[in-house]
Design an enzyme around this catalytic site. Structure first.
Site, mmCIF file in Angstrom:
data_model
loop_
_atom_site.group_PDB
_atom_site.id
_atom_site.type_symbol
_atom_site.label_atom_id
_atom_site.label_comp_id
_atom_site.label_asym_id
_atom_site.label_seq_id
_atom_site.Cartn_x
_atom_site.Cartn_y
_atom_site.Cartn_z
ATOM 1 C CG ASP A 55 4.834 8.127 3.485
ATOM 2 O OD1 ASP A 55 5.699 7.133 3.188
ATOM 3 O OD2 ASP A 55 4.104 8.459 3.421
ATOM 4 C CG ASN B 235 11.735 -2.658 11.341
ATOM 5 O OD1 ASN B 235 11.361 -3.932 11.754
ATOM 6 N ND2 ASN B 235 11.017 -2.114 11.909
ATOM 7 C CE LYS C 289 10.316 -7.173 3.980
ATOM 8 N NZ LYS C 289 10.337 -6.449 4.873
ATOM 9 C CB ALA D 30 9.193 -8.955 -5.652
ATOM 10 C CE1 TYR E 183 6.294 -8.199 3.837
ATOM 11 C CE2 TYR E 183 6.781 -10.026 3.829
ATOM 12 C CZ TYR E 183 6.949 -9.636 4.128
ATOM 13 O OH TYR E 183 7.354 -8.978 5.332
HETATM 14 N N1 LIG Z 1 5.507 -9.898 11.207
HETATM 15 C C1 LIG Z 1 5.835 -10.778 10.745
HETATM 16 O O1 LIG Z 1 5.430 -11.942 10.368
HETATM 17 C C2 LIG Z 1 6.882 -10.476 9.420
HETATM 18 C C3 LIG Z 1 7.674 -11.520 9.180
HETATM 19 C C4 LIG Z 1 8.911 -10.995 8.371
HETATM 20 C C5 LIG Z 1 9.040 -9.956 8.487
HETATM 21 N N2 LIG Z 1 8.399 -9.163 8.537
HETATM 22 C C6 LIG Z 1 9.484 -7.097 8.679
HETATM 23 O O2 LIG Z 1 9.407 -6.898 9.521
HETATM 24 C C7 LIG Z 1 9.508 -5.414 9.524
HETATM 25 C C8 LIG Z 1 8.546 -4.942 10.852
HETATM 26 O O3 LIG Z 1 7.215 -5.398 10.407
HETATM 27 P P1 LIG Z 1 6.177 -5.604 11.603
HETATM 28 O O4 LIG Z 1 6.105 -6.642 11.151
HETATM 29 O O5 LIG Z 1 6.818 -4.718 13.338
HETATM 30 O O6 LIG Z 1 5.141 -4.876 11.190
HETATM 31 P P2 LIG Z 1 4.084 -3.219 12.448
HETATM 32 O O7 LIG Z 1 3.510 -3.860 13.027
HETATM 33 O O8 LIG Z 1 3.072 -2.792 10.985
HETATM 34 O O9 LIG Z 1 5.384 -2.926 11.493
HETATM 35 C C9 LIG Z 1 5.764 -1.714 10.612
HETATM 36 C C10 LIG Z 1 6.053 -0.661 10.938
HETATM 37 O O10 LIG Z 1 6.930 0.229 9.659
HETATM 38 C C11 LIG Z 1 6.665 1.840 10.234
HETATM 39 N N3 LIG Z 1 6.015 1.685 8.248
HETATM 40 C C12 LIG Z 1 5.156 1.041 7.459
HETATM 41 N N4 LIG Z 1 4.995 1.998 6.556
HETATM 42 C C13 LIG Z 1 5.991 3.701 6.908
HETATM 43 C C14 LIG Z 1 6.121 4.172 6.170
HETATM 44 N N5 LIG Z 1 5.632 4.464 4.805
HETATM 45 N N6 LIG Z 1 6.988 5.685 6.565
HETATM 46 C C15 LIG Z 1 7.322 4.954 7.754
HETATM 47 N N7 LIG Z 1 7.680 3.955 8.620
HETATM 48 C C16 LIG Z 1 6.665 2.838 8.018
HETATM 49 C C17 LIG Z 1 5.169 1.550 10.749
HETATM 50 O O11 LIG Z 1 5.078 2.976 11.218
HETATM 51 P P3 LIG Z 1 4.049 3.646 10.642
HETATM 52 O O12 LIG Z 1 2.525 3.043 10.223
HETATM 53 O O13 LIG Z 1 3.967 4.643 12.192
HETATM 54 O O14 LIG Z 1 4.198 4.879 9.570
HETATM 55 C C18 LIG Z 1 5.976 0.334 11.978
HETATM 56 O O15 LIG Z 1 6.057 1.235 12.498
HETATM 57 C C19 LIG Z 1 8.728 -5.020 7.834
HETATM 58 O O16 LIG Z 1 10.235 -4.396 7.205
HETATM 59 C C20 LIG Z 1 7.777 -6.644 7.635
HETATM 60 O O17 LIG Z 1 8.131 -6.762 6.268
HETATM 61 C C21 LIG Z 1 7.625 -9.201 9.349
#
Ligand SMILES: NC(=O)c1ccc[n+]([C@@H]2O[C@H](COP(=O)([O-])OP(=O)(O)OC[C@H]3O[C@@H](n4cnc5c(N)ncnc54)[C@H](OP(=O)(O)O)[C@@H]3O)[C@@H](O)[C@H]2O)c1
Length: 234
Positions: free
Chosen positions: A51, A78, A146, A144, A142
């Site tokens: 975590d 990420n 980023k 803020a 959120y």
């Molecule tokens: N999807 C979008 O539209 C979008 C747009 C812009 C930016 N982003 C950014 O892209 C990144 C990846 O997001 P995604 O869209 O791929 O979302 P996702 O499918 O929900 O994946 C999020 C990842 O973050 C990990 N995570 C969350 N909390 C954690 C913690 N406390 N410790 C360790 N790992 C943690 C999760 O793993 P576990 O739950 O297994 O810990 C998961 O592997 C994020 O930073 C998000 O803000 C996403």
């Protein structure tokens, strides 16, 4: 043959998983970090179930990673969470989680791995968001985190560029991942309503493959169309 090593957070899902797969396919060794186990069996992939909001565990994990793997050529920050809504309706726990996972953990991981990354003339890649660039109604906290991550990357590059370190901020807009599973909105099914995790991974690969001496510092990625559907708040 020399195979570079990447540490990637958030490899259990979405964008992080796609980056891990893309780098392994290009002969990188990948060290993945997330709380959930990873459901793929890739050669050259090692998982640490951590975590990232636990600073003590994160510190001990980076020590173990360096002891066991010896080097790191890229850190991909990420892992991220999204909590959206009027700011006064977010809970204290949600705001704390946003800051811990999206901003504090990348700052700490970067600090802990900075020396080996500089020695390798490597790269820090921060997965920010389009909301780092524009104000975001109902996403103030959120956005803020980023914007903070983007500013951190810009400042770190100025500080460390002479060492050969590259710092890349990738800013995707709506991307089709499980990120939206617990949110009150999601992209429509139209393929042009969201970019794909594979496209973000490709941008990361292209930034990492750039010749030494040229640094891609920002990539902003947007879907062709803005098509969001509202869902009942979970
Ligand atoms: N999807 C979008 O539209 C979008 C747009 C812009 C930016 N982003 C950014 O892209 C990144 C990846 O997001 P995604 O869209 O791929 O979302 P996702 O499918 O929900 O994946 C999020 C990842 O973050 C990990 N995570 C969350 N909390 C954690 C913690 N406390 N410790 C360790 N790992 C943690 C999760 O793993 P576990 O739950 O297994 O810990 C998961 O592997 C994020 O930073 C998000 O803000 C996403």
């Amino acid at each position: 043959m020399f195979n570079p090593t990447a540490v990637i957070t958030g490899t259990s899902s979405g964008i992080g998983r796609a980056i891990a797969e893309a780098l392994v396919a290009r002969k990188w060794s990948v060290i993945g970090i997330s709380r959930q186990p990873v459901q793929f069996d890739l050669e050259r992939y090692t998982h640490y179930p951590v975590d990232v909001s636990d600073s003590g565990v994160l510190t001990e994990t980076t020590r173990q990673i360096m002891q066991q793997h010896g080097r790191v050529d890229a850190l991909i920050n990420n892992a991220g969470v999204g909590h959206f809504g009027p700011h006064e309706e977010l809970s204290v726990e949600q705001i704390t989680e946003l800051v811990s996972v999206n901003l504090l953990a990348p700052l700490l991981l970067t600090k802990l791995l900075l020396r080996p990354l500089k020695e390798a003339r490597g790269a820090v890649v921060n997965i920010a968001s389009f909301s780092a660039w524009e104000s975001s109604s109902h996403g103030a906290a959120y956005a803020a985190t980023k914007a903070g991550l983007k500013h951190f990357g810009d400042s770190l590059f100025e500080e460390a560029r002479r060492s050969g370190l590259r710092v890349v901020t990738i800013s995707p807009d709506i991307t089709r991942t499980p990120f939206y599973e617990d949110l009150s909105f999601a992209p429509e099914d139209d393929p042009e309503a969201a970019i794909t995790p594979g496209c973000v991974a490709q941008a990361v690969v292209e930034a990492l493959q750039q010749r030494q001496g040229t640094a891609i510092t920002h990539v902003v990625m947007r879907p062709q169309r803005v098509l969001l559907k509202k869902r009942p708040r979970p």
